[in-house]
Design an enzyme around this catalytic site. Sequence first.
Site, short mmCIF file in Angstrom:
data_model
loop_
_atom_site.label_atom_id
_atom_site.label_comp_id
_atom_site.label_asym_id
_atom_site.label_seq_id
_atom_site.Cartn_x
_atom_site.Cartn_y
_atom_site.Cartn_z
N VAL A 17 0.85 -1.19 0.00
CA VAL A 17 0.00 0.00 0.00
C VAL A 17 0.89 1.24 0.00
CG1 VAL A 17 -1.83 1.26 1.18
CG2 VAL A 17 -1.80 -1.24 1.24
N ASP B 159 -13.78 -10.77 6.10
CA ASP B 159 -12.52 -10.44 6.77
C ASP B 159 -12.69 -9.15 7.58
OD1 ASP B 159 -9.92 -10.84 7.56
OD2 ASP B 159 -9.02 -10.00 5.76
#
Length: 987
Positions: free
Chosen positions: A705, A818
């Site tokens: 990221v 998740d």
Amino acid sequence: MSRHWRPLFLLQVFFCIILLFPPPLASSSKRHAVVLLQVKNSELEDTNGVLNDWLLSASDAPCNWTGISCDSLTGDVISINFTGFGISGKFPADFCRIETLRSLNISDNNFRGEILPEALSICSHLYSLDLSSNYFVGGLPELRTDFANLTSLVLALNNFSGEIPTSYGSRLPKLEVLSLFSNLLNGSIPGFLSNLTELIRLEIAFNPYQPSLIPAEIGRLTKLQNLWLWNSNLHGSIPESIGNLISLTNLDLSENRLTGKIPESIGALTAVTQIELFGNQLSGVIPNIFANLTSLVNFDASQNNLTGKIPESLTALTLESLNLNDNYLEGEIPENLALNAKLYELKLFNNSLSGSLPQNFGLNSVLVEFDVSGNLLEGPLPPNLCFKKKLLKLDLFNNKFTGRIPQSYGECTSLNYVRIFNNELSGVIPVGFWSLPNLTMIELKNNKLEGSIPPTLSNSGGMVKLLISDNRFSGELPDELCQLQELVEMDISRNQFSGELPSCITKLKNLQKFNARGNVIKGRIPSKVNTWTDLTELNLSDNQLSGEIPNELGALPVLTYLDLSHNYLSGKIPAELTKLKLNSFNLSNNRLQGRVPPGFDKEFFVSGLMGNPDLCSPDLKQIPPCSKKKPASIYLVAVLSALAAVLLGSFIWLLIKSKKLFACGSKSKKSWKITSFQRVVFDEKEILASLTRDNLIATGGSGQVYRINLKNGQVVAVKRLWEANRGPESEEVFQSEVETLGKIRHGNIVKLLFSCSDDNSRVLVYEYMENGSLGDVLHGEKGGVLLDWPRRFKIAKGAAQGLAYLHHDCVPSIVHRDVKSNNILLDEEFWPKVADFGLAKTLKNNADDGVQEASQIAGSYGYIAPEYAYTLKITEKSDVYSFGVVLLELITGKRPIDPSFGENKDIVKWVNEIALSSSSSEEENGDGFADLNQLIDPRLNPSTCNEEEIKLLLNVAFQCVSSLPINRPSMRRVIELFKDHSRSRSK
């Protein structure tokens, strides 16, 4: 014949000829064709071209057109059926201007909008109307005229809301089928439905009704065959009049809040084949009234509060399925149940049944699923459970069974799921049992079993879980173990295994958890562990392992639990281990030496370093300080050498990566694909050029990221997924993220701006969230101090709204799979947004039970719902459990897995134990929590805390993490609990 009667006779002959030999295309048929074409051209969107054959040139038009049926004698259009054509538009009421039309079916399409009463009135001459599986909204349309001939009205699987109109009880005199299930109807279930005395099917299940009673007048529907009221927010008792439904074949009142006893009048339903009462709060004994229900094949009264014994009149029936699990039943299992020749499913788990299992079980029945776990059963296991060679699932755990596992179990080649743990079984397991070809799960822990694992274990190539801890198994682990390529979890702890770990064990690339604690395993830890890219937990403690800790362990992307304590490991602690994001860390009681690497010099890691006398640290008081013996020049040379190596490696890395990064944006690359989901003022080239090491802010299991400042001043977050060869599910994660976030819009769901992909790269660009993830803020270096209580409460409500949108407002529903604190992002004002949809799944409308099977376990350790871990069933209730764990994090400030909880405990067990001890103490204050201070994060400023809000969050969390999915609230219900609290405070 007189002249007076001759013209009349000739006229009669003429009409007979017309009836027997009609013209090829009657004028009415032409009119019908004009109506059909007018509706098609002005009201329908036929993007698939299904209706391209609607042309007037055909001599028999429109009777030969797709979706059209005509009367064979008159040529009149009598039926329109568009099922599954993919057609869009509003409700095509003008089709009903064809006066001969009898049936209109536009189900399973993309029709949307409201249906106005005046539009529906045009169709009052129909016999059958099916609008199911579309996207209609608003209230159910009122009936402003009698639908005198209508026998079937199917409006299921839409988004209709509000009340069921009263006109439905008075203007449908011949109605036989009323199907309204799976909408958003939020009124009450009206008693006037009992006026529809011709009903054969009443299917109004799965709507968010107001709490309703089953109408006492329901017994008037004596022709009713199917009564489907599943998940309809029913409360109160089942009326005695239910026994008047003498034609009933299916009675489904499951997953409601019904109380009281099962009425004895059910014994009068002599035609019934299925009775579904599961998931309620029914109490009392099961009445002994089944002798006349000879057609009954499925009976399910599980998940209630039933007591007493199982009646023999029930077990004497020729049932195919009997489910009485999750009650308070006692006594022995009737012997006559083993005589049933058709029984294939038996679920009696989680009761207080005692005695021995009938030893004839399986000799007469074609058993497929057999579950008597969680009882007080004892004695030997029935030897013939798999006599018919059809048994798939065997659950016998949490009982007191003794003796050996029967030899015949080793010949049950159909078996794929076995759980016999927590019993008192002993002896050697049949060799064939280890090598059954279809086994996916075997759980034998906590018995007294012995012997070794044979090499033939490799025949069970589809094994996903091997859990055999706390037994007396011995011998070396065979190399054939490495052929179980599908293995996700292996627990062989607390046995007597010896020898070395097979070096090939690193070939188990799908392994997520490996626990070999408490054996006598020697030798080194295999060095090529970098293949364990999915491993989250590794426990090799309490063995006799020696040698150095492999540096490669530090490269495992998702490892959060590492325990190598109580061995003979030597050498330095690899600095690479500091890259891991560990929730649990233990290298204690080894022979490690040298300086504790920077990154482990924090109090969190101290207990995991003790018992290594040759370790030193300049920062940790509990560890001896490091002495300075070498001259600075040596360190300088070492540092410069390392720096040169790093610079050279970085240069090479940049050269390689720059080629791959720009491949996605290069004009020479024809395969790249760019999709914009929001209005953006930047292009992919600027994004791709900024994917540099300087902008990297995080690395995870799915990719990296970056935080990128664009030229226009905008800040975005960019996720670059690992290349296909770095992660086996890279493409699936990318597609799931794009398909999910690309089509949804909500203030509590992170915005996906655009995606870019080609053969080498997959890049996703999101809005940037200034404060990172909830997990980072709560558990990171700032220690949660940024999150005062008002912010935590706001985060809880916002995250709940995001999940409620996914579950209840998206069509079809989306399950995140998740949910965790690291996937809840916070903007500059700490407003939460749910993120990371790489594991998300949609629940298709046509799923029989609202449940889908997953191919493997997905989610994060500590957040996974208990039933999902062993059934692989995907439901919204799995997300609800994970959300409950997040709430506990917000309250306590602790991670889901924390060493302070003690061994084999997570945050749910820890909080439950404190709550139970508090509720039984003398200080109990009426809310079930004697001392909130034991649970509240000590970093919170008491002046900002709101005790009522904390109790509310704690109560909601307890409901969400219930071990039984049926007891967990929906996310819509969670939102209501928050709103109720707000209303009560405002009064």
